[in-house]
Design an enzyme around this catalytic site. Structure first.
Site, PDB file in Angstrom:
ATOM      1  N   GLU A  57       0.839  -1.203   0.000  1.00 11.90           N
ATOM      2  CA  GLU A  57       0.000   0.000   0.000  1.00 11.90           C
ATOM      3  C   GLU A  57       0.874   1.253   0.000  1.00 11.90           C
ATOM      4  O   GLU A  57       0.718   2.144   0.834  1.00 11.90           O
ATOM      5  CB  GLU A  57      -0.974  -0.034   1.191  1.00 11.90           C
ATOM      6  CG  GLU A  57      -1.913  -1.229   1.093  1.00 11.90           C
ATOM      7  CD  GLU A  57      -3.011  -1.303   2.143  1.00 11.90           C
ATOM      8  OE1 GLU A  57      -2.828  -0.754   3.238  1.00 11.90           O
ATOM      9  OE2 GLU A  57      -4.060  -1.910   1.841  1.00 11.90           O
ATOM     10  N   ASP A 101      -8.224  -9.337   3.378  1.00 15.96           N
ATOM     11  CA  ASP A 101      -8.030  -8.256   4.341  1.00 15.96           C
ATOM     12  C   ASP A 101      -9.166  -8.216   5.355  1.00 15.96           C
ATOM     13  O   ASP A 101     -10.075  -7.394   5.233  1.00 15.96           O
ATOM     14  CB  ASP A 101      -7.952  -6.920   3.596  1.00 15.96           C
ATOM     15  CG  ASP A 101      -7.477  -5.786   4.492  1.00 15.96           C
ATOM     16  OD1 ASP A 101      -7.065  -6.072   5.624  1.00 15.96           O
ATOM     17  OD2 ASP A 101      -7.517  -4.629   4.042  1.00 15.96           O
ATOM     18  N   GLU A 121     -13.000  -2.837  11.360  1.00 16.79           N
ATOM     19  CA  GLU A 121     -12.991  -2.094  10.096  1.00 16.79           C
ATOM     20  C   GLU A 121     -14.071  -2.580   9.115  1.00 16.79           C
ATOM     21  O   GLU A 121     -14.870  -1.802   8.621  1.00 16.79           O
ATOM     22  CB  GLU A 121     -11.609  -2.195   9.453  1.00 16.79           C
ATOM     23  CG  GLU A 121     -11.554  -1.553   8.074  1.00 16.79           C
ATOM     24  CD  GLU A 121     -10.179  -1.634   7.425  1.00 16.79           C
ATOM     25  OE1 GLU A 121      -9.246  -2.192   8.020  1.00 16.79           O
ATOM     26  OE2 GLU A 121     -10.053  -1.113   6.299  1.00 16.79           O
TER      27      GLU A 121
HETATM   28  C1  GCV Z   1      -2.938   0.222   8.400  1.00 17.43           C
HETATM   29  C2  GCV Z   1      -6.220  -2.371   5.245  1.00 17.43           C
HETATM   30  C3  GCV Z   1      -6.718  -1.134   5.921  1.00 17.43           C
HETATM   31  C4  GCV Z   1      -5.601  -0.121   6.098  1.00 17.43           C
HETATM   32  C5  GCV Z   1      -4.453  -0.790   6.852  1.00 17.43           C
HETATM   33  C6  GCV Z   1      -3.992  -1.988   6.041  1.00 17.43           C
HETATM   34  C7  GCV Z   1      -2.872  -2.755   6.705  1.00 17.43           C
HETATM   35  O1  GCV Z   1      -5.937  -2.121   3.915  1.00 17.43           O
HETATM   36  O2  GCV Z   1      -7.775  -0.593   5.191  1.00 17.43           O
HETATM   37  O3  GCV Z   1      -6.122   0.959   6.820  1.00 17.43           O
HETATM   38  O4  GCV Z   1      -3.393   0.089   7.073  1.00 17.43           O
HETATM   39  O5  GCV Z   1      -5.072  -2.873   5.876  1.00 17.43           O
HETATM   40  O6  GCV Z   1      -3.194  -3.737   7.360  1.00 17.43           O
HETATM   41  O7  GCV Z   1      -1.725  -2.385   6.570  1.00 17.43           O
END
Ligand code: GCV
Length: 655
Positions: free
Chosen positions: A270, A349, A377
């Site tokens: 990411e 995820d 989340e």
């Molecule tokens: C901390 C997902 C979440 C992100 C998170 C990422 C990760 O994509 O939406 O907010 O980032 O996981 O676990 O690194």
């Protein structure tokens, strides 16, 4: 005392631990150390709450009732034994942490109204590393936080008042947590400097507060820190200058924090920097940091959440689910012994339902940890009720078959990390009922053999009410909540029909044409991701053959994961005798009916519950009902429009 703030440490909330006064009034502490000091303090707190005065310290056991703490070297590290007799209550620990865990366990169960006889307990931790990850940022925000602001930072500085953090350390150690990483894995500009003089003195104070409770502090680090902090021309892990830079940083950190746990790293994921930028692999990246920490006994926790978030949805060959295994499996055996790979429970995820990551068990020569998301989340954001312990337990109990039958995930990992759901809200977790997930995470990773039911009951009785009937109702609500949330949000493991980025609420095609690699591929005939070897992306081949065959074959693939593994026509007949489309309609209608039942069940408890807890949660059950109705109507309408097939029961579907 505030029942919301105290969570499951609300000693004496309903008179249930009156009988312990006889013992708590005289404390006989036959061991010493900073963690023992915290254990003794906890007993004093409990007695003060019960009796309104301080207990007496005695140096020899008193036969008329006293509370004894001592080390018993026959028990293992973190292990404890509680013995209750007429004369005394004795808590023995294999080490200081063991004593502390035993004290908390006694107090929590006693305040939950469990009988004295049932408190003769001997336990030991199953995993050596039981960690919490904060996704807190220096500006006071919390990534994916649903409980207010950070309790660690405000205005780009660590907080200086340790009261709240000490209470957090109490909550965590009371369920056996022994490590915490205090900043977000996405390390932004300010947090990059946490490993410098600018922040270390303040961070050392936080480390100190947690050390009192046997919890080691970790920091998330930015892989490109040598460039960002000191302007080095590269962050290449094989570059001498970079290697030395990290060594010096490590040395300096240990001057400030002698029992520092180590680094947590999100790299090449990411848009975070990582070794790939220099043509190096993840073992080279992790080992370089591990070598810097090794002389001080520190660890590197390296995340396996590495995937391409810039894929082209037109390309049907890339499959995000395959990424962790593809990136890490070839590196098995190449990681230093103080590196731990942190693997998310599922390959996508943290969805409400996904397969267990195929990486578990496949890395037999590497230290691995399981990563769970306590913060909700994708699972209701601490508005919709979702007790996650059953899902985590499913993962730990999953048989990978990598070394034959019985190769459970729990035997393949050395520990777990859970992304915290805590913030500055009075009750810590936004929804007071989400406290069950924080408590449950700790208890489960201390003893994966516990049932989700037992954990729920312990938590409800200590944190909400020890009234048998009310506690029973709340336990049933918790235990049905994951399936309820799933039933109105994610048919048969397909996932991802959420509002992009925000991840609460429905948007069926929100991620369908996006670069994030999260597709349901619905068309007029059917839906689901084909991940088979025969006709799909070939993901199933990442599992050991027993599981590969199970998932590959429609007749053996668990139905709750059908659309995670297969693309199927709406007319596909499920084992229930329903077509796929009818299942979608039914589960969405039933899901929102059950959300309404949750609200009604909660209302039926009004008179029996502490008013603060009641109203915080009632408000959320009302919102959950609205959310479930929106999901129901959008999903049912969407699939009716795609398929043109009517609901056989003729219920209201908007056209
Ligand atoms: C901390 C997902 C979440 C992100 C998170 C990422 C990760 O994509 O939406 O907010 O980032 O996981 O676990 O690194």
């Amino acid at each position: 005392m505030d029942i919301l703030y105290d969570c499951w440490l609300a000693y004496g909330k309903d008179g249930s631990m009156k009988w312990t006064e006889k013992y708590l009034r005289k404390l006989c502490i036959l061991c010493s150390g900073r963690v023992i000091g915290s254990a003794a303090k906890e007993l004093e707190t409990a007695y003060r709450r019960l009796a309104g005065k301080d207990p007496e310290r005695i140096s020899e056991p008193f036969s008329g009732g006293c509370f004894i703490l001592r080390i018993n070297e026959g028990l293992c590290a973190g292990g404890y034994r509680i013995s209750v007799s007429d004369d005394s209550i004795v808590v023995e620990g294999g080490d200081e942490n063991g004593v502390l865990y035993g004290v908390f366990r006694f107090l929590v169960l006693a305040s939950g109204g469990y009988s004295p006889e049932s408190l003769n307990i001997t336990e030991k931790p199953f995993f050596s590393l039981r960690m919490i990850d904060q996704w807190d940022n220096a500006d006071g925000s919390v990534e994916r936080g649903y409980s207010g602001a950070s309790i660690f930072y405000e205005k780009d500085r660590p907080v200086s008042d340790m009261k709240r953090l000490t209470d957090y350390a109490r909550l965590l150690s009371s369920v056996g947590i022994n490590a915490i990483c205090i900043n977000n894995v996405n390390v932004h500009k300010t947090e990059t400097y946490f490993i410098t003089e600018k922040f270390l003195p303040d961070i050392a104070k936080i480390a100190d507060a947690f050390s009192d409770y046997g919890i080691k502090l970790y920091l998330s680090v930015n892989f490109a820190a040598p460039m960002e902090i000191d302007g080095l021309p590269t962050a290449d892990p094989l570059d001498e200058g970079v290697i030395n830079w990290w060594k010096c940083r490590a040395e300096n950190i240990y001057i400030h924090i002698p029992d520092f746990g180590g680094f947590l790293v999100k790299a090449d994921s990411e848009n975070r920097p990582g070794p790939y930028s220099y043509g190096r692999d993840h073992a080279e990246g992790a080992n370089m940091l591990a070598a810097a920490l090794k002389p001080f006994g520190g660890n590197v926790i390296w995340r396996c959440f590495v995937y391409n978030c810039h894929v082209d949805w037109r390309d049907r060959h890339t499959d995000r689910a395959m990424a962790a295994y593809s990136n890490f499996k070839p590196l098995d055996g190449k990681f230093a012994d103080n590196v731990y790979l942190q693997i998310k429970n599922g390959p996508m995820d943290f969805q409400i339902r996904e397969a267990v990551s195929p990486l578990f068990g496949a890395m037999s020569d590497t230290n691995c940890l399981c990563e769970f998301q306590i913060t909700q989340e994708y699972t209701g954001q601490q508005i919709d009720l979702c007790y996650l312990v059953p899902m985590w337990k499913e993962c730990l109990d999953f048989d990978t078959y990598h070394s034959g039958k019985g190769s459970l995930v729990s035997r393949n990992v050395l520990g777990a990390a859970g992304v915290s759901n805590v913030g500055s809200d009075l009750c810590w977790t936004g929804d007071p009922l989400a406290g069950a997930n924080l408590y449950g995470y700790g208890r489960l990773v201390f003893d994966p053999g516990l049932s989700a039911e037992q954990i729920a009951e312990e938590w409800v009785r200590a944190a909400v009410t020890a009234d048998n009937e009310a506690a029973g109702t709340i336990c049933r609500m918790l235990l049905s909540s994951r399936e309820i949330y799933e039933s109105y949000t994610s048919p048969l493991g397909v996932g991802w029909m959420v509002t992009p980025h925000y991840h609460y609420g429905v948007d069926v095609d929100g991620y369908e044409y996006s670069p994030w690699g999260t597709y349901h591929y619905s068309d007029r005939n059917g839906m689901g991701a084909d991940r088979t070897k025969a006709t799909g992306t070939g993901y199933t081949a990442q599992y050991a053959s027993h599981n590969e065959e199970m998932y590959e074959d429609l007749s053996t693939c668990p139905e709750e994961l059908l659309l995670f593994f297969h693309h199927l026509p709406y007319t596909y007949m499920l084992k229930s005798g329903k077509t796929l489309i009818q299942h979608i309609y039914d589960s969405h209608f039933e899901g929102s009916e059950k959300a309404e039942e949750l609200l009604l069940q909660w209302r039926s408890l009004k008179e029996k519950l502490p008013a603060e807890i009641y109203s915080e949660a009632e408000n959320r059950f009302e919102k959950q009902l609205l959310n479930s109705r929106q999901w129901r109507d959008v999903i049912n309408t969407y699939f009716f429009r795609k398929s043109g097939i009517d609901d056989i029961h003729g219920r209201k579907i908007f056209r």
